[in-house]
Scaffold this motif. Structure first.
Motif, PDB file in Angstrom:
ATOM      1  N   PHE A  89       0.896  -1.046   0.033  1.00 26.47           N
ATOM      2  CA  PHE A  89       0.268   0.246   0.134  1.00 26.47           C
ATOM      3  C   PHE A  89       0.780   1.354  -0.169  1.00 26.47           C
ATOM      4  N   PRO A  90       0.802   2.288  -0.693  1.00 27.59           N
ATOM      5  CA  PRO A  90       1.342   3.145  -1.272  1.00 27.59           C
ATOM      6  C   PRO A  90       1.905   4.033   0.568  1.00 27.59           C
ATOM      7  N   GLU A  91       0.346   4.249   1.172  1.00 20.16           N
ATOM      8  CA  GLU A  91       0.733   5.138   1.971  1.00 20.16           C
ATOM      9  C   GLU A  91       1.313   4.329   3.152  1.00 20.16           C
ATOM     10  N   LEU A  92       1.450   2.869   3.385  1.00 16.77           N
ATOM     11  CA  LEU A  92       2.760   2.521   4.354  1.00 16.77           C
ATOM     12  C   LEU A  92       3.460   2.052   3.821  1.00 16.77           C
ATOM     13  N   ARG A  93       4.385   1.899   2.586  1.00 18.28           N
ATOM     14  CA  ARG A  93       5.371   2.492   2.048  1.00 18.28           C
ATOM     15  C   ARG A  93       5.992   3.995   2.637  1.00 18.28           C
ATOM     16  N   GLU A  94       5.100   4.915   2.097  1.00 19.57           N
ATOM     17  CA  GLU A  94       5.348   6.479   2.566  1.00 19.57           C
ATOM     18  C   GLU A  94       5.683   6.212   3.984  1.00 19.57           C
ATOM     19  N   MET A  95       4.624   5.699   5.045  1.00 24.37           N
ATOM     20  CA  MET A  95       5.098   5.886   6.332  1.00 24.37           C
ATOM     21  C   MET A  95       6.154   4.935   6.578  1.00 24.37           C
ATOM     22  N   TRP A  96       7.017   3.673   6.150  1.00 24.53           N
ATOM     23  CA  TRP A  96       8.671   3.552   6.429  1.00 24.53           C
ATOM     24  C   TRP A  96       9.037   4.254   5.768  1.00 24.53           C
ATOM     25  N   LYS A  97       9.446   5.214   4.841  1.00 26.65           N
ATOM     26  CA  LYS A  97      10.036   5.480   4.445  1.00 26.65           C
ATOM     27  C   LYS A  97      10.003   7.105   5.324  1.00 26.65           C
ATOM     28  N   GLN A  98       9.632   7.604   6.059  1.00 22.82           N
ATOM     29  CA  GLN A  98       9.732   8.761   6.869  1.00 22.82           C
ATOM     30  C   GLN A  98      10.315   7.954   8.227  1.00 22.82           C
ATOM     31  N   ASP A  99       9.508   6.890   8.680  1.00 18.99           N
ATOM     32  CA  ASP A  99      10.093   6.171   9.865  1.00 18.99           C
ATOM     33  C   ASP A  99      11.775   5.981   9.382  1.00 18.99           C
ATOM     34  N   ILE A 100      12.603   5.510   8.281  1.00 15.27           N
ATOM     35  CA  ILE A 100      13.302   5.628   8.284  1.00 15.27           C
ATOM     36  C   ILE A 100      14.145   6.213   8.654  1.00 15.27           C
ATOM     37  N   TRP A 275       6.480 -10.576  14.513  1.00 15.18           N
ATOM     38  CA  TRP A 275       7.450 -11.674  13.948  1.00 15.18           C
ATOM     39  C   TRP A 275       6.465 -11.890  12.582  1.00 15.18           C
ATOM     40  N   GLY A 276       4.975 -12.853  13.109  1.00 13.22           N
ATOM     41  CA  GLY A 276       3.795 -13.252  12.388  1.00 13.22           C
ATOM     42  C   GLY A 276       3.384 -12.844  10.870  1.00 13.22           C
ATOM     43  N   PHE A 277       3.559 -11.201  11.088  1.00 11.99           N
ATOM     44  CA  PHE A 277       3.558 -10.660  10.428  1.00 11.99           C
ATOM     45  C   PHE A 277       4.064 -10.564   8.865  1.00 11.99           C
ATOM     46  N   ARG A 278       5.299 -11.227   8.618  1.00 11.47           N
ATOM     47  CA  ARG A 278       6.099 -11.077   7.427  1.00 11.47           C
ATOM     48  C   ARG A 278       6.019 -10.005   6.587  1.00 11.47           C
ATOM     49  N   SER A 279       6.272  -8.968   6.723  1.00  6.68           N
ATOM     50  CA  SER A 279       5.783  -8.121   6.161  1.00  6.68           C
ATOM     51  C   SER A 279       7.390  -7.539   6.571  1.00  6.68           C
ATOM     52  N   PRO A 316      -2.002  -7.751   7.681  1.00  8.77           N
ATOM     53  CA  PRO A 316      -0.968  -7.174   8.653  1.00  8.77           C
ATOM     54  C   PRO A 316      -0.509  -5.616   7.944  1.00  8.77           C
ATOM     55  N   GLN A 317      -0.528  -5.293   6.745  1.00  9.30           N
ATOM     56  CA  GLN A 317      -0.608  -3.626   6.062  1.00  9.30           C
ATOM     57  C   GLN A 317      -1.357  -2.648   7.006  1.00  9.30           C
ATOM     58  N   THR A 318      -3.070  -3.312   7.062  1.00  9.55           N
ATOM     59  CA  THR A 318      -4.075  -2.603   7.341  1.00  9.55           C
ATOM     60  C   THR A 318      -3.836  -1.924   8.968  1.00  9.55           C
ATOM     61  N   LEU A 319      -2.547  -3.665   9.545  1.00  9.02           N
ATOM     62  CA  LEU A 319      -2.641  -3.332  11.566  1.00  9.02           C
ATOM     63  C   LEU A 319      -1.467  -2.685  11.649  1.00  9.02           C
ATOM     64  N   LEU A 320      -0.699  -2.601  10.732  1.00  4.69           N
ATOM     65  CA  LEU A 320       0.239  -1.676  10.573  1.00  4.69           C
ATOM     66  C   LEU A 320       0.270  -0.010  11.217  1.00  4.69           C
ATOM     67  N   MET A 321      -0.409  -0.121   9.778  1.00  2.00           N
ATOM     68  CA  MET A 321      -0.668   1.385   9.284  1.00  2.00           C
ATOM     69  C   MET A 321      -2.190   1.675  10.170  1.00  2.00           C
TER      70      MET A 321
END
Length: 431
Positions: A89-100, A275-279, A316-321
């Motif tokens: 999901f683009p929103e999650l990808r952008e969130m992770w980039k900002q977190d990095i 761990w089990g999210f495998r993401s 997992p993507q939904t829960l992480l966002m």
């Protein structure tokens, strides 16, 4: 025969370090203008009807079995059962980039790709192997190493797995790493995997050691070698000593040289205790790369994702966002990291006060694990004896390395477990 779409990407990457480092398979990979791409277009423009994707839709919404939905009542059907985009999901990808960037301030003004979601960090490493390893392109890693590295590189890609001794006494073996890289550089290119905190040893480089590694890579690149560094940051941030380099090597390598391609493999599975999210995520950086070139490289990565799992799991993507938007998340993580640090300190205190010629702890300062070097007995035999006689589970990494995950040991078990490990090792060596 190379597909025209692959050739188009190869042409965009021509004269770049990623283009020069691609494997045979990497050269052939592309993201097809097939079902996924056409469905994406229809999602934007199909205002009358969208008959592209294999989902059952009622009233414009994917259906969910009530027996599934009842266990995830707070999630909509789109958040629970709908397909996710190939790259996540683009929103999650952008969130992770900002977190990095938040965790690695050096990246604030540097250019790097939008992270691509992959189904676990193991899959991420495997996809990098697809893109950059083959029979003529070895992978360099430490000894000892996580056993899955050689399985991915050699068994699946038939690439040579070249190891350097991880330690020289109590410190990282920088000279050994440089010697190995220089030997490999004779071919004109080098691919090296550096995993910090390391599995199985639980070691992260000090600030000074990190500077030495970066300087070594820069020197090789300045001499004309194409260098790719795989930064396996699975256990990033779990640092327990003050002298450890806090930022990922990726932050230093990102704009080091046009001859250096850095890939960051990271994710929430260890960092965020899921761990089990495998993401996981893969992020690229190379000095001088254009957005078009980053896009071409990402599309090759998407090609190997599409040809294996098609896309990662949606829940997992939904829960992480949702979790990343929770203001309490950082505090929650900090509390759990304190638990790990307390366990680390108890283990450190134990091994510093126990000496034996038969079992020696490798240097460790971070992460989930520590390992013992066994000069006189076989690690697999010790593992079996600990398990069968004392009911203690450990991992034999190779014939002379035993890994112990203190992350999964309750504090009141640490003294019991480590006492038995030392006792059993001495018994075996002296029998």
């Amino acid at each position: 025969m190379i597909n025209p779409l692959a050739k188009e990407l190869n042409d965009i990457l021509k004269d770049t370090t990623p283009g020069a480092l691609l494997s045979d398979l990497g050269n052939r990979l592309y993201f097809p203008k097939g079902i996924i791409a056409q469905s994406g277009e229809a999602k934007k423009l199909g205002h009358t009807a969208n008959a592209t994707i294999g989902m059952t839709v009622i009233n414009g919404t994917p259906v969910t079995l009530p027996s599934i939905q009842i266990n995830a009542s707070e999630l909509t059907s789109r958040e629970l059962v709908a397909y996710a985009p190939t790259a996540g999901f683009p929103e999650l990808r952008e969130m992770w980039k900002q977190d990095i960037i938040k965790k690695n301030p050096l990246l604030k003004d540097k250019s790097f790709s939008l992270p691509v979601l992959v189904p676990g960090l193991t899959a991420g490493i495997s996809y990098l192997a697809d893109l950059f390893l083959d029979e003529s392109k070895p992978l360099v890693a430490a000894d000892p190493s996580w056993d899955n590295y050689v399985l991915i590189a050699s068994a699946r890609r038939n690439a040579e797995f070249v190891q350097f001794p991880m330690f020289d006494g109590d410190h990282m073996n920088i000279a050994g790493l440089e010697k190995t890289l220089r030997e490999q550089a004779k071919s004109g290119s080098v691919r090296v995997l550096l995993n910090f905190p390391q599995n199985p040893s639980g070691y992260s480089p000090t600030v000074d050691e990190a500077k030495q590694i970066v300087a070594m890579v820069k020197k090789l690149a300045d001499e004309g070698t194409k260098v790719m560094v795989w930064c396996d940051d699975a256990y990033f941030g779990l640092d327990y000593e003050d002298d450890i380099e806090r930022q990922s090597l990726f932050a230093y390598l990102a704009d080091l040289s046009p001859n250096v391609l850095a890939a960051k493999i990271d994710g929430p599975t260890k960092e965020d205790f899921a761990w089990g999210f495998r993401s996981g995520f893969i992020t690229f950086s190379c000095k001088g790369m254009t957005e078009e070139q980053y896009d071409a490289l990402v599309r090759k990565l998407m090609g190997t994702i599409r040809s294996s799992v098609s896309c990662s799991s949606t829940p997992p993507q939904t829960l992480l966002m949702k979790a990343f938007k929770n203001p309490n998340m950082d505090n929650e993580k900090a509390e759990l990291r304190k638990v790990l640090e307390r366990r680390y300190k108890l283990v450190k205190e134990f091994v510093q006060s126990h000496k034996s010629d038969n079992i020696t702890p490798l240097p460790f300062n971070s992460g989930y694990f520590m390992s013992f070097h066994l000069p006189k007995i076989d690690a697999e035999l010790l593992r079996h004896k600990l398990l069968n006689d004392s009911g203690i589970g450990t991992i034999s990494i190779d014939s002379h390395t035993l890994r112990v995950a203190f992350s999964s040991l309750e504090e009141d078990k640490i003294n019991i477990v480590y006492s038995k490990i030392y006792e059993t090792a001495d018994q075996m060596a002296n029998s």
